[in-house]
Write a protein that holds these residues in place. Structure first.
Motif, mmCIF file in Angstrom:
data_model
loop_
_atom_site.group_PDB
_atom_site.id
_atom_site.type_symbol
_atom_site.label_atom_id
_atom_site.label_comp_id
_atom_site.label_asym_id
_atom_site.label_seq_id
_atom_site.Cartn_x
_atom_site.Cartn_y
_atom_site.Cartn_z
ATOM 1 N N SER A 186 0.835 -1.205 0.000
ATOM 2 C CA SER A 186 0.000 0.000 0.000
ATOM 3 C C SER A 186 0.869 1.255 0.000
ATOM 4 O O SER A 186 0.578 2.226 -0.713
ATOM 5 C CB SER A 186 -0.918 0.002 1.231
ATOM 6 O OG SER A 186 -1.818 -1.082 1.207
ATOM 7 N N SER A 187 1.943 1.237 0.811
ATOM 8 C CA SER A 187 2.853 2.391 0.874
ATOM 9 C C SER A 187 3.487 2.654 -0.491
ATOM 10 O O SER A 187 3.567 3.806 -0.950
ATOM 11 C CB SER A 187 3.953 2.144 1.909
ATOM 12 O OG SER A 187 3.408 1.959 3.190
ATOM 13 N N LEU A 188 3.926 1.584 -1.140
ATOM 14 C CA LEU A 188 4.564 1.731 -2.448
ATOM 15 C C LEU A 188 3.571 2.226 -3.494
ATOM 16 O O LEU A 188 3.934 3.019 -4.376
ATOM 17 C CB LEU A 188 5.191 0.405 -2.882
ATOM 18 C CG LEU A 188 6.372 -0.083 -2.024
ATOM 19 C CD1 LEU A 188 6.829 -1.462 -2.491
ATOM 20 C CD2 LEU A 188 7.538 0.908 -2.085
ATOM 21 N N CYS A 189 2.321 1.766 -3.401
ATOM 22 C CA CYS A 189 1.281 2.253 -4.320
ATOM 23 C C CYS A 189 1.088 3.758 -4.139
ATOM 24 O O CYS A 189 0.987 4.508 -5.111
ATOM 25 C CB CYS A 189 -0.041 1.527 -4.068
ATOM 26 S SG CYS A 189 -0.111 -0.165 -4.670
ATOM 27 N N GLY A 190 1.019 4.185 -2.870
ATOM 28 C CA GLY A 190 0.843 5.603 -2.598
ATOM 29 C C GLY A 190 2.035 6.429 -3.039
ATOM 30 O O GLY A 190 1.875 7.516 -3.617
ATOM 31 N N ILE A 191 3.227 5.915 -2.787
ATOM 32 C CA ILE A 191 4.459 6.626 -3.167
ATOM 33 C C ILE A 191 4.545 6.802 -4.684
ATOM 34 O O ILE A 191 5.037 7.818 -5.178
ATOM 35 C CB ILE A 191 5.691 5.872 -2.632
ATOM 36 C CG1 ILE A 191 5.761 5.993 -1.109
ATOM 37 C CG2 ILE A 191 6.983 6.392 -3.265
ATOM 38 C CD1 ILE A 191 6.803 5.110 -0.457
ATOM 39 N N SER A 192 4.027 5.811 -5.430
ATOM 40 C CA SER A 192 4.103 5.897 -6.893
ATOM 41 C C SER A 192 3.301 7.064 -7.449
ATOM 42 O O SER A 192 3.471 7.445 -8.600
ATOM 43 C CB SER A 192 3.619 4.578 -7.521
ATOM 44 O OG SER A 192 2.240 4.373 -7.275
ATOM 45 N N ASN A 193 2.394 7.627 -6.631
ATOM 46 C CA ASN A 193 1.666 8.825 -7.035
ATOM 47 C C ASN A 193 2.632 10.004 -7.228
ATOM 48 O O ASN A 193 2.396 10.886 -8.050
ATOM 49 C CB ASN A 193 0.629 9.142 -5.959
ATOM 50 C CG ASN A 193 -0.198 10.387 -6.245
ATOM 51 O OD1 ASN A 193 -0.881 10.880 -5.368
ATOM 52 N ND2 ASN A 193 -0.162 10.913 -7.443
ATOM 53 N N PHE A 194 3.715 9.989 -6.470
ATOM 54 C CA PHE A 194 4.660 11.118 -6.488
ATOM 55 C C PHE A 194 6.017 10.745 -7.100
ATOM 56 O O PHE A 194 6.674 11.584 -7.707
ATOM 57 C CB PHE A 194 4.853 11.633 -5.063
ATOM 58 C CG PHE A 194 3.558 11.908 -4.347
ATOM 59 C CD1 PHE A 194 2.827 13.048 -4.642
ATOM 60 C CD2 PHE A 194 3.046 11.018 -3.419
ATOM 61 C CE1 PHE A 194 1.623 13.301 -3.995
ATOM 62 C CE2 PHE A 194 1.845 11.265 -2.767
ATOM 63 C CZ PHE A 194 1.121 12.408 -3.060
ATOM 64 N N TYR A 195 6.428 9.481 -6.896
ATOM 65 C CA TYR A 195 7.718 9.022 -7.439
ATOM 66 C C TYR A 195 7.497 7.651 -8.071
ATOM 67 O O TYR A 195 6.996 6.742 -7.423
ATOM 68 C CB TYR A 195 8.769 8.907 -6.336
ATOM 69 C CG TYR A 195 8.925 10.151 -5.503
ATOM 70 C CD1 TYR A 195 9.671 11.227 -5.958
ATOM 71 C CD2 TYR A 195 8.303 10.253 -4.263
ATOM 72 C CE1 TYR A 195 9.799 12.380 -5.196
ATOM 73 C CE2 TYR A 195 8.416 11.401 -3.496
ATOM 74 C CZ TYR A 195 9.170 12.460 -3.963
ATOM 75 O OH TYR A 195 9.288 13.592 -3.207
ATOM 76 N N GLY A 196 7.893 7.504 -9.285
ATOM 77 C CA GLY A 196 7.760 6.202 -9.918
ATOM 78 C C GLY A 196 6.948 6.270 -11.187
ATOM 79 O O GLY A 196 6.545 7.338 -11.642
ATOM 80 N N ASN A 197 6.709 5.104 -11.751
ATOM 81 C CA ASN A 197 5.947 5.012 -12.990
ATOM 82 C C ASN A 197 4.899 3.909 -12.857
ATOM 83 O O ASN A 197 4.739 3.310 -11.793
ATOM 84 C CB ASN A 197 6.866 4.744 -14.182
ATOM 85 C CG ASN A 197 7.782 3.549 -13.945
ATOM 86 O OD1 ASN A 197 7.404 2.571 -13.281
ATOM 87 N ND2 ASN A 197 8.990 3.621 -14.475
ATOM 88 N N TYR A 198 4.201 3.629 -13.958
ATOM 89 C CA TYR A 198 3.104 2.663 -13.907
ATOM 90 C C TYR A 198 3.600 1.253 -13.614
ATOM 91 O O TYR A 198 2.938 0.497 -12.892
ATOM 92 C CB TYR A 198 2.334 2.685 -15.230
ATOM 93 C CG TYR A 198 1.045 1.897 -15.182
ATOM 94 C CD1 TYR A 198 0.080 2.165 -14.222
ATOM 95 C CD2 TYR A 198 0.799 0.883 -16.110
ATOM 96 C CE1 TYR A 198 -1.107 1.438 -14.185
ATOM 97 C CE2 TYR A 198 -0.388 0.170 -16.091
ATOM 98 C CZ TYR A 198 -1.342 0.445 -15.113
ATOM 99 O OH TYR A 198 -2.517 -0.273 -15.075
ATOM 100 N N THR A 199 4.774 0.900 -14.119
ATOM 101 C CA THR A 199 5.344 -0.420 -13.839
ATOM 102 C C THR A 199 5.612 -0.578 -12.343
ATOM 103 O O THR A 199 5.304 -1.611 -11.741
ATOM 104 C CB THR A 199 6.645 -0.630 -14.632
ATOM 105 O OG1 THR A 199 6.377 -0.496 -16.031
ATOM 106 C CG2 THR A 199 7.235 -2.008 -14.353
ATOM 107 N N PHE A 200 6.193 0.458 -11.755
ATOM 108 C CA PHE A 200 6.446 0.478 -10.309
ATOM 109 C C PHE A 200 5.132 0.301 -9.547
ATOM 110 O O PHE A 200 5.050 -0.451 -8.564
ATOM 111 C CB PHE A 200 7.109 1.802 -9.928
ATOM 112 C CG PHE A 200 7.396 1.957 -8.457
ATOM 113 C CD1 PHE A 200 8.574 1.479 -7.910
ATOM 114 C CD2 PHE A 200 6.481 2.582 -7.617
ATOM 115 C CE1 PHE A 200 8.838 1.618 -6.551
ATOM 116 C CE2 PHE A 200 6.729 2.733 -6.263
ATOM 117 C CZ PHE A 200 7.909 2.242 -5.729
ATOM 118 N N PHE A 201 4.088 0.987 -10.006
ATOM 119 C CA PHE A 201 2.771 0.910 -9.368
ATOM 120 C C PHE A 201 2.208 -0.508 -9.441
ATOM 121 O O PHE A 201 1.658 -1.026 -8.455
ATOM 122 C CB PHE A 201 1.821 1.898 -10.040
ATOM 123 C CG PHE A 201 0.406 1.843 -9.531
ATOM 124 C CD1 PHE A 201 0.081 2.313 -8.266
ATOM 125 C CD2 PHE A 201 -0.609 1.315 -10.322
ATOM 126 C CE1 PHE A 201 -1.227 2.263 -7.797
ATOM 127 C CE2 PHE A 201 -1.909 1.256 -9.871
ATOM 128 C CZ PHE A 201 -2.221 1.740 -8.606
#
Length: 587
Positions: free
Chosen positions: A88-103
């Motif tokens: 869940s944390s990583l999903c939320g973080i991907s809103n600000f840092y990351g890309n769709y693959t990361f999500f």
């Protein structure tokens, strides 16, 4: 701390976990377009944010549950909560840092954790509470699960409204405080079972994972409305072939396994098989509920997107009936509650199909939803979990319940593809039925020709409509159908006026020279469009009723199907025994 207090704390721990896991299955739905736009991806790619969670969740359930039966339910449950929180944390973080693959990777991690929460919680509660309180405890589980599942989309919309579309990550961050509370309360929780005397069935786990992935993916893409064509799709038939190839291989592997990942005897024992069939039926029924907001919007002439509050009402009835059903189990039997639930579901769906669609008003839809809500509460997990636990050894309780959850998940995967066809079929009839009640276009008389009329229905079937006007018609609702029809008609008239002028000029070609020179074509056509739009306003009630009745016909067939499925469930429930053999285990 005495056992009663320990059990209450344990119940809170598992109810929080179930609530957190259940809302996540629906909380992403209203945010899908927002997330899609945030990553700048296509519509087809955006579907994977839900699909990948569903697939991995289904795969992880039997594996994680088996691990909990072997190595301890408290240990594996805590690991599942941690995994879910990290995902869940990583999903939320991907809103600000990351890309769709990361999500998507984050969603996979989240699903692995989520797959262990529900079956472990049910198993822990099922064998920890004494027989006279077990039904009540499982009833609370069913109530929380039902409320969370139904309210998930509403919560997602609320969080987006509060945080803003640019901060959609908060729909995932909301899981973190809940996870921390669960972990803090779990400190004093006593370990529950755990025997690892034989090797883990790794071969069976791999084969079962391939089977589940291929079947679920195929079912997700299968269109039951056009089965012959859909089954030839490359997103369907290769995966069905893989599934059927791996079935005999899985049976062979499991027969040789010391501790099989899935006990094949479940499918040979009549009572367990009936329970699994009922699990599939409740899965189908659960997903049919997702269409109720749209049904309410059409029946009550509500704006699109505002029908969700009726689902909230229904979740209240489900939330009340689930613990009530648990008490009935303690006092009477799980069979009685299951039968009662199927009767309520069948009555509610048939009432919506035959009465509410005929008499569309708030009272009629609420009566139907009350019965459907009570039916869901009585059948959504509580009696089936109780029955499943009563038919298996307590050492297999988590894996047995995961099997039930897996079968229910298959029902959930199948249901939308069945139910949506009724709505789609009705939607395809909307244009034709509306054109049939539209007034004809009257062309004023002019030299050389008398007054004539044009049937707009024939014109619209001739492909003269712009794609923009057609898209508006297809997305219309009961509140704006008349204005959409006026745009539709205006578009048609604008298209035909040049052709009419041309035919007039042609028909005047044989008139004496100069006779047509004084004809004012602008005067002939002035007011034509305005007059026709006024005629549409005069038929507003007819147009709205035609639209409502056409769409309602699709929902009627859908609810009839749901009612028939509930009747089949009633027959299966009547064949159940009242066997009870669960022993309480101290927490």
């Amino acid at each position: 701390m005495d056992n009663n207090k320990k059990r209450i704390i344990a119940l809170i721990i598992f109810l929080l976990g179930i609530f957190m896991g259940a809302i996540d299955s629906g909380i992403v739905s209203p945010a899908r377009d927002v997330i899609k736009n945030g990553f700048g991806i296509s519509e087809s790619l955006s579907v994977w944010m839900i699909t990948i969670y569903t697939l991995v969740y289904a795969v992880s359930m039997p594996i994680v549950s088996k691990l909990s039966d072997r190595y301890g339910r408290k240990r594996v449950y805590i690991i599942s909560i941690l995994t879910f929180a990290i995902g869940s944390s990583l999903c939320g973080i991907s809103n600000f840092y990351g890309n769709y693959t990361f999500f998507l990777v984050a969603r996979v991690i989240q699903a692995i954790g989520g797959g262990g929460i529900m079956p472990i919680a049910n198993a822990f509660i099922g064998i920890s509470f004494p027989p006279e309180k077990r039904g009540t405890a499982l009833g609370f589980v069913g109530g929380i699960y039902g409320i969370a599942t139904i309210l998930g989309p509403t919560m997602g919309s609320s969080i987006l409204s509060t945080a803003g579309n640019d901060h959609w990550g908060w729909i995932f961050f909301i899981n973190l405080p809940i996870s921390l509370i669960i972990l803090a309360l779990s400190i004093n929780l006593k370990e529950n079972l755990g025997e690892a005397k034989s090797r883990m069935d790794l071969k069976g786990s791999v084969v079962l994972s391939i089977m589940i992935l291929s079947l679920m993916y195929a079912l997700t893409n299968l269109n039951f409305g056009d089965l012959s064509k859909s089954i030839q799709d490359t997103k369907v038939y290769p995966f069905l072939i893989i599934f059927f190839i791996f079935v005999p291989l899985f049976i062979l592997v499991e027969k040789k396994a010391q501790d099989p990942i899935l006990n094949l005897s479940y499918f040979r024992e009549k009572q367990i098989l009936l329970t699994l069939i009922l699990g599939f039926i409740t899965g189908v029924g659960l997903m049919a509920v997702t269409f109720i907001p749209q049904f309410a919007e059409n029946i009550l002439k509500l704006k699109t997107g505002t029908g969700g509050y009726l689902v909230t009402f229904m979740s209240v009835f489900a939330g009340v009936s689930a613990p009530l059903g648990g008490k009935f189990i303690d006092k009477y039997s799980a069979k009685l509650v299951t039968v009662l639930g199927m009767i309520c579901t069948a009555f509610g769906t048939f009432f919506l199909a035959f009465y509410t669609t005929k008499y569309p008003n708030f009272a009629s839809i609420m009566i139907g939803l009350i019965f459907v809500g009570f039916g869901m509460g009585f059948t959504m997990g509580t009696p089936l979990n109780y029955l499943m636990l009563s038919f298996v050894d307590e050492k297999e309780s988590a894996s047995a319940l995961s099997t039930l959850s897996l079968i229910r998940s298959i029902g959930v995967a199948v249901s939308p593809n069945i139910m949506i066809n009724f709505i789609s079929e009705a939607g395809q009839k909307v244009q034709g039925n509306l054109m049939a009640v539209m007034p004809k276009i009257t062309i004023p008389a002019y030299p050389g020709a008398g007054k004539t009329t044009i049937d707009i229905a024939k014109m619209s079937s001739g492909g003269k409509l712009s794609s923009g006007a057609l898209a508006k018609l297809q997305s219309a609702d009961a509140t704006n159908i008349v204005s959409v029809i006026k745009d539709f008609a205006g578009d048609m008239i604008d298209k035909i006026i040049p052709g009419l002028k041309g035919r007039m000029m042609e028909s005047m070609g044989n008139m004496p020279k100069g006779a047509a020179s004084h004809i004012d074509f602008n005067k002939i056509f002035s007011g034509l469009k305005a007059d026709y739009l006024n005629k549409i306003d005069a038929k507003k009630e007819v147009i709205e009723k035609t639209f409502q009745s056409t769409i309602s016909a699709g929902y009627k067939n859908m609810f009839i199907t749901a009612g028939i499925i509930a009747i089949i469930g009633l027959v299966a429930a009547l064949m159940l025994s009242n066997k009870k053999k669960i022993k309480a285990k101290n927490i």
